[in-house]
Structure formats: C-alpha cells, structure tokens
Design an enzyme around this catalytic site. Sequence first.
Site, mmCIF file in Angstrom:
data_model
loop_
_atom_site.group_PDB
_atom_site.id
_atom_site.type_symbol
_atom_site.label_atom_id
_atom_site.label_comp_id
_atom_site.label_asym_id
_atom_site.label_seq_id
_atom_site.Cartn_x
_atom_site.Cartn_y
_atom_site.Cartn_z
ATOM 1 C CG HIS A 53 15.549 65.632 -0.261
ATOM 2 N ND1 HIS A 53 14.344 65.115 -1.161
ATOM 3 C CD2 HIS A 53 15.623 64.354 0.141
ATOM 4 C CE1 HIS A 53 13.877 64.045 -0.819
ATOM 5 N NE2 HIS A 53 14.640 63.320 0.074
ATOM 6 C CG HIS B 135 14.588 62.098 5.047
ATOM 7 N ND1 HIS B 135 13.197 62.115 5.238
ATOM 8 C CD2 HIS B 135 14.633 62.186 3.952
ATOM 9 C CE1 HIS B 135 12.606 61.863 3.766
ATOM 10 N NE2 HIS B 135 13.652 62.084 2.893
ATOM 11 C CG HIS C 54 10.161 61.904 -0.910
ATOM 12 N ND1 HIS C 54 9.942 62.685 -0.115
ATOM 13 C CD2 HIS C 54 11.431 61.276 -0.925
ATOM 14 C CE1 HIS C 54 11.153 62.792 0.660
ATOM 15 N NE2 HIS C 54 12.050 61.857 0.342
ATOM 16 C CD GLU D 83 13.604 57.607 -3.092
ATOM 17 O OE1 GLU D 83 12.364 58.056 -2.749
ATOM 18 O OE2 GLU D 83 14.660 57.660 -2.659
ATOM 19 C CG HIS E 31 14.502 61.177 -4.498
ATOM 20 N ND1 HIS E 31 15.767 60.671 -4.159
ATOM 21 C CD2 HIS E 31 13.845 61.006 -3.457
ATOM 22 C CE1 HIS E 31 16.004 60.452 -2.928
ATOM 23 N NE2 HIS E 31 14.806 60.840 -2.336
HETATM 24 O O1 LIG Z 1 14.513 58.474 -0.081
HETATM 25 C C1 LIG Z 1 13.284 58.565 0.653
HETATM 26 N N1 LIG Z 1 12.222 58.075 -0.039
HETATM 27 C C2 LIG Z 1 11.167 58.040 0.579
HETATM 28 N N2 LIG Z 1 10.829 58.186 1.810
HETATM 29 C C3 LIG Z 1 12.028 58.343 2.675
HETATM 30 C C4 LIG Z 1 13.270 58.594 1.913
HETATM 31 N N3 LIG Z 1 14.217 58.891 3.084
HETATM 32 C C5 LIG Z 1 13.444 58.794 4.243
HETATM 33 N N4 LIG Z 1 12.166 58.541 4.104
HETATM 34 C C6 LIG Z 1 11.188 58.459 4.974
HETATM 35 C C7 LIG Z 1 11.758 57.723 6.357
HETATM 36 C C8 LIG Z 1 11.547 58.795 7.312
HETATM 37 O O2 LIG Z 1 11.119 58.123 8.599
HETATM 38 C C9 LIG Z 1 10.498 59.933 6.863
HETATM 39 C C10 LIG Z 1 10.577 61.219 7.343
HETATM 40 O O3 LIG Z 1 11.738 61.649 7.380
HETATM 41 O O4 LIG Z 1 10.778 59.716 5.414
#
Ligand SMILES: O=c1[nH]cnc2c1ncn2[C@H]1C[C@H](O)[C@@H](CO)O1
Length: 381
Positions: free
Chosen positions: A35, A37, A235, A238, A259
């Site tokens: 996990h 991004h 997701h 979280e 998460h």
């Molecule tokens: O931790 C996260 N939770 C929800 N969305 C997230 C998290 N980290 C990154 N993102 C979103 C922002 C990015 O632009 C997108 C795609 O990677 O996913």
Amino acid sequence: MRSISQLTFVTWFSGVKKWVLYFIPVLLSLQIELHVHLDGAIRIKTIVEVAKRRGITLPANGEDKMRELVIMHEPATLTEFLGKFKHYMHAIAGDREAIKRIAYEFVETKAEEGVMYVEARYSPHLLANKGVDPLPWDQEPYVGDITPADVVALVNQGFKEGEKAFKTKVRSILCCMRHMPNWSMEVVELCKKYRQDGVVAIDLAGDESLSCESYPGHKRAFEEAVRSEVHRTVHAGEVGSASAVKEAVEVLKAERIGHGYNTLEDQTLYKQLLQQNMHFEMCPVSSTLTGACDPDFTKHPLITFKKDKANYSLNTDDPTIFNTTLNSDYQVVQKYMDFTEEEFKRLNINAAESCFLSAKEKKELLEQLYEAYGMLDKTGF
Ligand SMILES: O=c1[nH]cnc2c1ncn2[C@H]1C[C@H](O)[C@@H](CO)O1
C-alpha cells in the site's frame, strides 16, 4: 544485509512533540509493500526540476521550501492531508517525461529501501490532461494530449525500466476516487486493458466520508471487476467507521482492506474478517499524521491486530508527504509496539500470500522470501 539505519522524524508520544534521532537495527533487509501511492511518493527534487523545465509555478521556491510545505509535521485530518497533493500535482500531471520519471524513480527508491516486491497505486485520471472530466489541478482545457490510458502506459514503461535496472519487482493498482464516481468505470476498463502489462488490481481511495451507497458509479465498477476477475482492495475504516469496512467487503467485494483500523469498532465484523483471513494494509506513521489513529503509538489498533495474529502488512502510504521510508514504519512498530523479527517475517509472508500476483509468481516470491528469511520450516506461523 543492511543492519543499521539512521532515521530522523518527529514522534508524538504522550502528546509531546519531540525530534528524535534513531539508530535502530532494521530487522529485515527484504520486505513486501502493498500500500503505497505513487503520487504520494514523488521526490521533491523531481517536482522542482519538472516545474522549472515546464515553466510551471510552484507555491514555494526551491526544494527546501517545497519540502517544508508538502511534508506533514503535525497530526491533522485526512482532508488536510489530501490537500497536500494540490501543492505539486499540477507540475507532474500531463507531462509524459515526468510521469515516466516518477515511476522509474519510485522503483529506485524502493530498491534502496530493501523492498523486493511492491504494489504501487495511483489514479490515472489525476495524472492526465485529456479525456478527464473535470480536468484535475486546474489544468488548461483543450491543450493536453495525455489521457488516463496514456498515463497507465507511461507508468508501466517507467516501472518496467526501473524493475530491470534496480531488480525490485513492481506492479500497479489503479485507484478510483471517492469523489469522482464517473471515473470509476474507466478505471476498471484500464485494469482489464493493462492486466498483461503490470496492472494487478483496482482500489477506491480518497475521502471516506463519501459512502458508495450514494455513489453507485463505484459499485458498478467493482461489480465489473468481480465479473472480469480484477483483484480488489478498498480504502476503508481509515477515518471512516467500521460500516465502511463492511460495505467494502460486502458490497464492493474487497479482497484486501486499505488501513481498516476502525474495523475494531465492530467486534463481530472484526472476528468475521479474522476468520476469513482478510488482509489489512496497515500504514502506522500515516495513520497518526492523517488523524486516523491516536498519535500515541502505544495505543495503536495495530497492537490488537498483532496480538490476534491477523493477516496484515506494513506500508508507507505516502512517503513524500510523511517524510518516511518503509524502514520508518518498521522502526516505529519495533520501538512502540514490541514488534519482533519473528513478527516482521510473519507479516511479510502474509503480505506475499495476499499480494495480487498470479499464483505462479506468488509462489516464486514466497520461495524467495523463505530463503531470504532462512526459513527452512515454512509452517512456523
Ligand atoms: O491514506 C489515504 N487515504 C485516502 N486516500 C489517499 C490516501 N493516500 C493517498 N490518497 C489519495 C490521494 C491520491 O492522489 C490518490 C491516488 O493515489 O489517493
């Protein structure tokens, strides 16, 4: 084998903010990360260089000031965290060279961290500048020529070249975004189109307060993913409640949960998921900085998951914004949650078992892990 690593970051322990310089032995030199991004893992140096080349204005001048702006220094909210992407994504989106470069550099970084296999996720739409409605990051309409499909092809190229150069194996997961349900069908179609070219799954990311009951576009995309045998992670739990996890499992047919900390709020659901051997993608440092969990790591839900021998992995999530490496997360759980070498091995084996590679590739990965961990008896966990 790497034995000592230096790490500087801020901890919030018992409400007290301290700069801490750690010299802690890293217990494992080879890890699996499921996990992370891609767009949360871009080098600040690259952002600054690309912006300069393209003549794009950034909200701060130079690397140091950009770092100060982008990095989270205090626990905040998920919404504030998601706002960080606005500081730099407009510099990278819609530029072929930049998109390929961030993918290539990502593999280099992960190889340096000792990651042997990584699944990187991103939204193709958030890096495109054509064929996306609305165009992200206030990009100028009608001038772009990079569609979401082009983005996936470029990332694939960068990953492939990176894998060849640095030997870390990398696959991608394409994200639907909670607030953009009209993009989701295209995301699943891209997963199908590029399944032979490194794309292994679909995800749903973004602000969890938007449930997919009210956004049927996501549900339709995930139904198509099930029909087409595209792997699924979501997701959930979280910052959202256990009901988001339930919805991810029951409605979206998630095979893994991103998460999932708040699953513990619903003990019936938690026990059911333990029994099903559901995989939880845990991101310890991220969880405190996004406000998902108490900043006191000694109260972290992960401790319960560990005690119950749940199936989970440890991950960075967005290392640029959290100013971390995978080792940071390992060191935090080692220091504050009593993680042992045995637990690190167990969770990495679980990560490999739960990854989205084909059965044949998964078997090879597991064999490499067993060998790296010196595990002759593979039934120990
Ligand atoms: O931790 C996260 N939770 C929800 N969305 C997230 C998290 N980290 C990154 N993102 C979103 C922002 C990015 O632009 C997108 C795609 O990677 O996913």
